[in-house]
Design a protein around this motif. Structure first.
Motif, short mmCIF file in Angstrom:
data_model
loop_
_atom_site.label_atom_id
_atom_site.label_comp_id
_atom_site.label_asym_id
_atom_site.label_seq_id
_atom_site.Cartn_x
_atom_site.Cartn_y
_atom_site.Cartn_z
N PRO A 1 0.82 -1.23 0.00
CA PRO A 1 0.00 0.00 0.00
C PRO A 1 0.85 1.27 0.00
N VAL A 2 2.00 1.23 0.64
CA VAL A 2 2.88 2.40 0.63
C VAL A 2 3.34 2.69 -0.79
N SER B 1 2.03 4.20 -11.11
CA SER B 1 2.67 2.96 -11.54
C SER B 1 2.02 1.77 -10.86
N THR B 2 1.62 0.80 -11.64
CA THR B 2 1.08 -0.43 -11.06
C THR B 2 2.15 -1.51 -10.95
N GLU B 3 3.29 -1.26 -11.54
CA GLU B 3 4.34 -2.28 -11.56
C GLU B 3 4.90 -2.57 -10.17
N VAL B 4 5.18 -1.51 -9.39
CA VAL B 4 5.82 -1.71 -8.09
C VAL B 4 4.90 -2.52 -7.16
N VAL C 1 4.78 -6.17 -8.40
CA VAL C 1 6.00 -6.94 -8.11
C VAL C 1 6.05 -7.31 -6.63
N LEU C 2 5.72 -6.35 -5.78
CA LEU C 2 5.72 -6.63 -4.34
C LEU C 2 4.69 -7.72 -4.00
N GLY C 3 3.54 -7.66 -4.63
CA GLY C 3 2.53 -8.70 -4.42
C GLY C 3 3.03 -10.05 -4.87
N GLY C 4 3.75 -10.08 -5.98
CA GLY C 4 4.35 -11.34 -6.44
C GLY C 4 5.37 -11.88 -5.46
N ILE C 5 6.14 -11.00 -4.87
CA ILE C 5 7.12 -11.42 -3.87
C ILE C 5 6.41 -12.03 -2.66
#
Length: 139
Positions: free
Chosen positions: A37-38, A46-49, A52-56
């Motif tokens: 959320p941060v 940007s939806t990428e960050v 990617v964090l969700g994937g991690i």
């Protein structure tokens, strides 16, 4: 006595390693989850960050369920303490280790039972899960 000492040392090292891996994975999971959320606020265009964090988060969660670090830590600690209890009885010559002629054999048998019990628990944890009809719960 060498069997008991070797078993104790192995379980001691394995418990420390499993505890470390469990704590690391839990800490990483909390940090990365909180960062989603941060990152969405700080990089709102940007939806990428966040993706990617969700994937991690998914990967860390999967690793926890594959490697069972918390279960290992608890199992290894329990087995280590069971071996230690047998070693104490052996050192003091208490039953069932009072007879010098049979005490080494009795200790080896006790340690072997502890190891087999721990292994049996691991097999249950590592076995594929099935539903009430016997179908695998894994895809």
């Amino acid at each position: 006595m060498r069997v008991a000492n070797g078993s104790y040392d192995w379980y001691h090292r394995a418990a420390i390693r499993a505890r470390r891996n469990f704590r690391l994975s839990e800490t990483l999971l909390l940090l990365v989850s909180a960062a989603i959320p941060v990152s969405a606020v700080l990089a709102s265009r940007s939806t990428e960050v966040p993706a990617v964090l969700g994937g991690i988060v998914v990967v860390i969660t999967g690793l926890r369920s594959v490697f069972h670090w918390q279960d290992d830590y608890l199992r290894f600690s329990e087995a280590r303490e069971a071996v230690e209890a047998e070693r104490r009885l052996y050192y003091t010559g208490a039953d069932p280790y009072a007879d010098p002629r049979t005490r080494d054999r009795t200790l080896t048998a006790s340690v072997t039972r502890i190891e087999q019990r721990e292994l049996g628990t691991w097999v249950q944890i590592a076995s594929p899960r099935t539903d009430s009809t016997g179908n695998s719960l894994l895809p």
